[in-house]
Scaffold this active site. Structure first.
Site, PDB file in Angstrom:
ATOM      1  N   ARG A  51     126.979 -33.858  34.383  1.00 27.90           N
ATOM      2  CA  ARG A  51     126.421 -32.525  34.168  1.00 27.90           C
ATOM      3  C   ARG A  51     126.179 -32.298  32.673  1.00 27.90           C
ATOM      4  O   ARG A  51     126.613 -33.083  31.831  1.00 27.90           O
ATOM      5  CB  ARG A  51     127.397 -31.457  34.711  1.00 27.90           C
ATOM      6  CG  ARG A  51     127.478 -31.448  36.219  1.00 27.90           C
ATOM      7  CD  ARG A  51     128.567 -30.519  36.719  1.00 27.90           C
ATOM      8  NE  ARG A  51     129.898 -31.016  36.385  1.00 27.90           N
ATOM      9  CZ  ARG A  51     131.032 -30.374  36.641  1.00 27.90           C
ATOM     10  NH1 ARG A  51     130.994 -29.188  37.220  1.00 27.90           N
ATOM     11  NH2 ARG A  51     132.195 -30.903  36.315  1.00 27.90           N
ATOM     12  N   LYS A 109     132.848 -30.105  30.652  1.00 26.29           N
ATOM     13  CA  LYS A 109     134.261 -30.490  30.783  1.00 26.29           C
ATOM     14  C   LYS A 109     135.034 -30.144  29.517  1.00 26.29           C
ATOM     15  O   LYS A 109     134.459 -29.947  28.431  1.00 26.29           O
ATOM     16  CB  LYS A 109     134.385 -31.995  31.035  1.00 26.29           C
ATOM     17  CG  LYS A 109     133.827 -32.438  32.365  1.00 26.29           C
ATOM     18  CD  LYS A 109     134.371 -31.669  33.527  1.00 26.29           C
ATOM     19  CE  LYS A 109     135.706 -32.189  34.005  1.00 26.29           C
ATOM     20  NZ  LYS A 109     136.096 -31.515  35.283  1.00 26.29           N
ATOM     21  N   TYR A 118     134.640 -25.431  30.400  1.00 26.58           N
ATOM     22  CA  TYR A 118     135.880 -25.500  31.178  1.00 26.58           C
ATOM     23  C   TYR A 118     136.957 -26.096  30.285  1.00 26.58           C
ATOM     24  O   TYR A 118     136.699 -27.074  29.562  1.00 26.58           O
ATOM     25  CB  TYR A 118     135.712 -26.418  32.402  1.00 26.58           C
ATOM     26  CG  TYR A 118     134.870 -25.858  33.515  1.00 26.58           C
ATOM     27  CD1 TYR A 118     135.254 -24.701  34.191  1.00 26.58           C
ATOM     28  CD2 TYR A 118     133.698 -26.492  33.928  1.00 26.58           C
ATOM     29  CE1 TYR A 118     134.491 -24.181  35.233  1.00 26.58           C
ATOM     30  CE2 TYR A 118     132.922 -25.982  34.967  1.00 26.58           C
ATOM     31  CZ  TYR A 118     133.330 -24.821  35.620  1.00 26.58           C
ATOM     32  OH  TYR A 118     132.572 -24.323  36.643  1.00 26.58           O
ATOM     33  N   HIS A 141     140.894 -25.739  31.371  1.00 23.72           N
ATOM     34  CA  HIS A 141     142.071 -26.064  32.204  1.00 23.72           C
ATOM     35  C   HIS A 141     143.247 -26.490  31.325  1.00 23.72           C
ATOM     36  O   HIS A 141     143.753 -27.607  31.423  1.00 23.72           O
ATOM     37  CB  HIS A 141     141.722 -27.172  33.218  1.00 23.72           C
ATOM     38  CG  HIS A 141     140.655 -26.761  34.181  1.00 23.72           C
ATOM     39  ND1 HIS A 141     140.883 -25.837  35.184  1.00 23.72           N
ATOM     40  CD2 HIS A 141     139.350 -27.105  34.283  1.00 23.72           C
ATOM     41  CE1 HIS A 141     139.760 -25.648  35.866  1.00 23.72           C
ATOM     42  NE2 HIS A 141     138.816 -26.396  35.336  1.00 23.72           N
ATOM     43  N   GLU A 192     136.897 -21.142  33.346  1.00 20.16           N
ATOM     44  CA  GLU A 192     137.674 -20.918  34.571  1.00 20.16           C
ATOM     45  C   GLU A 192     138.487 -19.640  34.566  1.00 20.16           C
ATOM     46  O   GLU A 192     138.981 -19.240  35.619  1.00 20.16           O
ATOM     47  CB  GLU A 192     138.583 -22.123  34.865  1.00 20.16           C
ATOM     48  CG  GLU A 192     139.763 -22.315  33.923  1.00 20.16           C
ATOM     49  CD  GLU A 192     139.423 -23.098  32.681  1.00 20.16           C
ATOM     50  OE1 GLU A 192     138.234 -23.375  32.440  1.00 20.16           O
ATOM     51  OE2 GLU A 192     140.355 -23.435  31.916  1.00 20.16           O
ATOM     52  N   ASP A 195     142.054 -31.035  44.024  1.00 17.54           N
ATOM     53  CA  ASP A 195     142.197 -30.749  42.585  1.00 17.54           C
ATOM     54  C   ASP A 195     143.423 -29.883  42.311  1.00 17.54           C
ATOM     55  O   ASP A 195     143.851 -29.765  41.163  1.00 17.54           O
ATOM     56  CB  ASP A 195     140.920 -30.133  42.002  1.00 17.54           C
ATOM     57  CG  ASP A 195     140.576 -28.791  42.620  1.00 17.54           C
ATOM     58  OD1 ASP A 195     141.037 -28.513  43.750  1.00 17.54           O
ATOM     59  OD2 ASP A 195     139.861 -28.015  41.972  1.00 17.54           O
ATOM     60  N   ALA A 213     138.264 -35.537  43.525  1.00 18.01           N
ATOM     61  CA  ALA A 213     138.728 -34.328  42.819  1.00 18.01           C
ATOM     62  C   ALA A 213     137.594 -33.596  42.107  1.00 18.01           C
ATOM     63  O   ALA A 213     137.736 -32.407  41.801  1.00 18.01           O
ATOM     64  CB  ALA A 213     139.816 -34.710  41.825  1.00 18.01           C
TER      65      ALA A 213
HETATM   66  N1  LIG Z   1     137.458 -31.154  44.874  1.00 15.94           N
HETATM   67  C1  LIG Z   1     136.559 -30.452  44.186  1.00 15.94           C
HETATM   68  O1  LIG Z   1     135.638 -31.010  43.586  1.00 15.94           O
HETATM   69  C2  LIG Z   1     136.636 -28.952  44.165  1.00 15.94           C
HETATM   70  C3  LIG Z   1     135.556 -28.187  43.704  1.00 15.94           C
HETATM   71  C4  LIG Z   1     135.648 -26.790  43.755  1.00 15.94           C
HETATM   72  C5  LIG Z   1     136.823 -26.191  44.234  1.00 15.94           C
HETATM   73  N2  LIG Z   1     137.863 -26.982  44.649  1.00 15.94           N
HETATM   74  C6  LIG Z   1     139.127 -26.425  45.197  1.00 15.94           C
HETATM   75  O2  LIG Z   1     138.915 -25.935  46.501  1.00 15.94           O
HETATM   76  C7  LIG Z   1     139.973 -25.023  46.804  1.00 15.94           C
HETATM   77  C8  LIG Z   1     139.417 -23.752  47.411  1.00 15.94           C
HETATM   78  O3  LIG Z   1     138.689 -23.048  46.395  1.00 15.94           O
HETATM   79  P1  LIG Z   1     137.950 -21.657  46.713  1.00 15.94           P
HETATM   80  O4  LIG Z   1     137.083 -21.374  45.543  1.00 15.94           O
HETATM   81  O5  LIG Z   1     137.365 -21.674  48.056  1.00 15.94           O
HETATM   82  O6  LIG Z   1     139.196 -20.649  46.704  1.00 15.94           O
HETATM   83  P2  LIG Z   1     139.219 -19.177  47.343  1.00 15.94           P
HETATM   84  O7  LIG Z   1     140.298 -18.440  46.629  1.00 15.94           O
HETATM   85  O8  LIG Z   1     137.848 -18.603  47.391  1.00 15.94           O
HETATM   86  O9  LIG Z   1     139.656 -19.426  48.860  1.00 15.94           O
HETATM   87  C9  LIG Z   1     140.922 -19.905  49.221  1.00 15.94           C
HETATM   88  C10 LIG Z   1     141.231 -19.384  50.612  1.00 15.94           C
HETATM   89  O10 LIG Z   1     142.438 -20.038  51.057  1.00 15.94           O
HETATM   90  C11 LIG Z   1     143.127 -19.099  51.858  1.00 15.94           C
HETATM   91  N3  LIG Z   1     144.505 -19.546  52.019  1.00 15.94           N
HETATM   92  C12 LIG Z   1     145.526 -19.519  51.126  1.00 15.94           C
HETATM   93  N4  LIG Z   1     146.636 -20.043  51.670  1.00 15.94           N
HETATM   94  C13 LIG Z   1     146.303 -20.415  52.943  1.00 15.94           C
HETATM   95  C14 LIG Z   1     147.021 -21.012  54.011  1.00 15.94           C
HETATM   96  N5  LIG Z   1     148.311 -21.337  53.882  1.00 15.94           N
HETATM   97  N6  LIG Z   1     146.359 -21.265  55.166  1.00 15.94           N
HETATM   98  C15 LIG Z   1     145.064 -20.933  55.302  1.00 15.94           C
HETATM   99  N7  LIG Z   1     144.336 -20.342  54.333  1.00 15.94           N
HETATM  100  C16 LIG Z   1     144.956 -20.094  53.168  1.00 15.94           C
HETATM  101  C17 LIG Z   1     142.967 -17.793  51.094  1.00 15.94           C
HETATM  102  O11 LIG Z   1     143.231 -16.664  51.932  1.00 15.94           O
HETATM  103  C18 LIG Z   1     141.498 -17.877  50.665  1.00 15.94           C
HETATM  104  O12 LIG Z   1     140.637 -17.258  51.600  1.00 15.94           O
HETATM  105  C19 LIG Z   1     140.721 -24.828  45.476  1.00 15.94           C
HETATM  106  O13 LIG Z   1     141.848 -25.657  45.446  1.00 15.94           O
HETATM  107  C20 LIG Z   1     139.712 -25.271  44.454  1.00 15.94           C
HETATM  108  O14 LIG Z   1     140.343 -25.673  43.238  1.00 15.94           O
HETATM  109  C21 LIG Z   1     137.785 -28.337  44.605  1.00 15.94           C
END
Ligand SMILES: NC(=O)c1ccc[n+]([C@@H]2O[C@H](COP(=O)([O-])OP(=O)(O)OC[C@H]3O[C@@H](n4cnc5c(N)ncnc54)[C@H](O)[C@@H]3O)[C@@H](O)[C@H]2O)c1
Length: 374
Positions: free
Chosen positions: A15, A75, A94, A96, A118, A270, A299
């Protein structure tokens, strides 16, 4: 203001912090833009596209860092970049910092003012500069999950949409936030039978209102989660507890009850992942098998679609970038409490309490460095 955009140097990062069209807007606001040669190439933006917008292309990151008042990146700055930051310079990217004492120390030592994407907030309590990457990862999850389900990749050999006379894949999404909602929409669009589990009743109500008929919702009790996971061809992990490691919602023992060749896409990797068996993987080697279940645990999923991700991130950062450039960081942060939440380090001090707490360091409030009452 002179805005500088270096080429990203973190491995596998394609990016870029500034698109040609964002640069055009900054230039239209009266600013100057210097871009390191080939900075946008990984996202499909060539030097001549930046030049056509009025940017100056320079040969090295050293020149960008030496000349720019504000550095715009994607990053967190790597050690070599941190060494080039200087007193009074503004860094917008970002960061972190909470798990990264080495970076925090270098940013403190630099004397620069560092605003982290973030931690910028919006009036609805959201994180507007994180949301676009969650949207990308969410929409990508069923796409990579469908690939993982293919026989040659170790999967069950199930087609997402089925065909006439043959049922579709059953997809279970744990967590119905930004990632989960986008994942569920795309999986449903591919023809799968989709259920979203969440622990927030308010969120389930919203999802049912907005998407009833597109996908189903269920409360994420341990019992419901266990029952749905056993039925699933694909499980997408998308939970988040802000500021905490992801809870482990599916144990290794539960995998033995799942269908052989089912796919797990743990987007929450992540934050440590929400499956006991998850471990972070890379785009080069994205999947692995445990007890017959295929795991995809990359991740930095948005990196797979760098162009889309760059454009989505650029749309979200542009208003903040223009605000910072037009007013200077101090006035911009004074006027906008949401941008102010992004201030993590200023002039040798941590200005974000959670970063200080996580690292066991002193911090001061952003308000105090701005001369505002907290
Ligand atoms: N791997 C990647 O490249 C990447 C990229 C973007 C985001 N992410 C990750 O994805 C994850 C989700 O991000 P998001 O933006 O959707 O967050 P978000 O806060 O919008 O949504 C999280 C949801 O999880 C729910 N939740 C919490 N605990 C729970 C449980 N025990 N059971 C069921 N639901 C539960 C919450 O109520 C909420 O609706 C985060 O860990 C974020 O860091 C990873």
């Amino acid at each position: 203001m002179l805005i500088g955009c270096p080429k990203e140097i973190k491995p596998q990062e394609f990016r870029v912090g500034l698109t040609p069209s964002a640069a055009l807007e900054a230039i239209a606001h009266g600013h100057k833009v210097v871009v390191e040669t080939q900075a946008g190439a990984g996202s499909g933006f060539e030097n001549d596209q930046y030049e056509a917008m009025g940017c100056e292309i320079v040969d090295s990151a050293e020149e960008v860092f030496a000349r720019a008042d504000m550095i715009v990146k994607v990053k967190e700055p790597q050690a070599a970049e941190r060494a080039m930051l200087r007193d009074g310079q503004l860094l917008f990217t970002y960061l972190h910092l909470a798990p990264d004492p080495a970076q925090t120390d270098d940013l403190i030592a630099s004397g620069a003012t560092c605003i982290a994407y973030e931690t910028v907030t919006d009036p609805r309590g959201g994180l507007p500069l994180l949301a676009p990457m969650s949207e990308v990862a969410g929409r990508l999850a069923p796409q990579v999950g469908a690939w993982t389900l293919q026989k040659a990749n170790g999967g069950r050999g199930v087609l997402m949409g089925g065909v006439p006379g043959v049922g579709p894949a059953e997809v279970v999404v744990i967590g119905g936030g930004v990632v989960g909602t986008h994942a569920a929409r795309i999986a449903a669009g591919m023809g799968a039978d989709v259920t979203v589990l969440d622990r927030s009743i308010a969120r389930l109500r919203y999802l049912d209102d907005a998407f009833g008929g597109v996908f189903k919702t269920r409360y994420a009790s341990a019992g419901n989660t266990a029952e749905m996971v056993v039925r699933a061809d694909m499980v997408i992990g998308a939970v988040l507890i802000p500021g905490a490691a992801a809870p482990k919602l599916v144990t290794r023992a539960q995998l033995t009850h799942m269908k052989t060749g089912a796919a797990i896409v743990d987007v929450a990797i992540d934050q440590g992942g929400c499956f006991e068996t998850s471990k972070a993987t890379t785009h080069q080697d994205p999947i692995f098998e445990v007890d017959g279940i295929m795991h995809y645990c990359v991740a930095n999923m948005p990196g797979a679609v760098a162009r889309t991700s760059t454009l989505a991130l650029g749309n979200a950062t542009l208003p903040f970038l223009l605000n910072l450039a037009d007013k200077g960081w101090k006035e911009a942060c004074k006027a906008d409490p949401h941008l102010r939440r992004g201030l993590n380090v200023h002039a040798g001090q941590i200005t974000y309490a959670a970063v200080g707490e996580a690292l066991g360091r002193d911090s001061v409030s952003a308000e105090s460095v701005l001369g505002l009452s907290a």
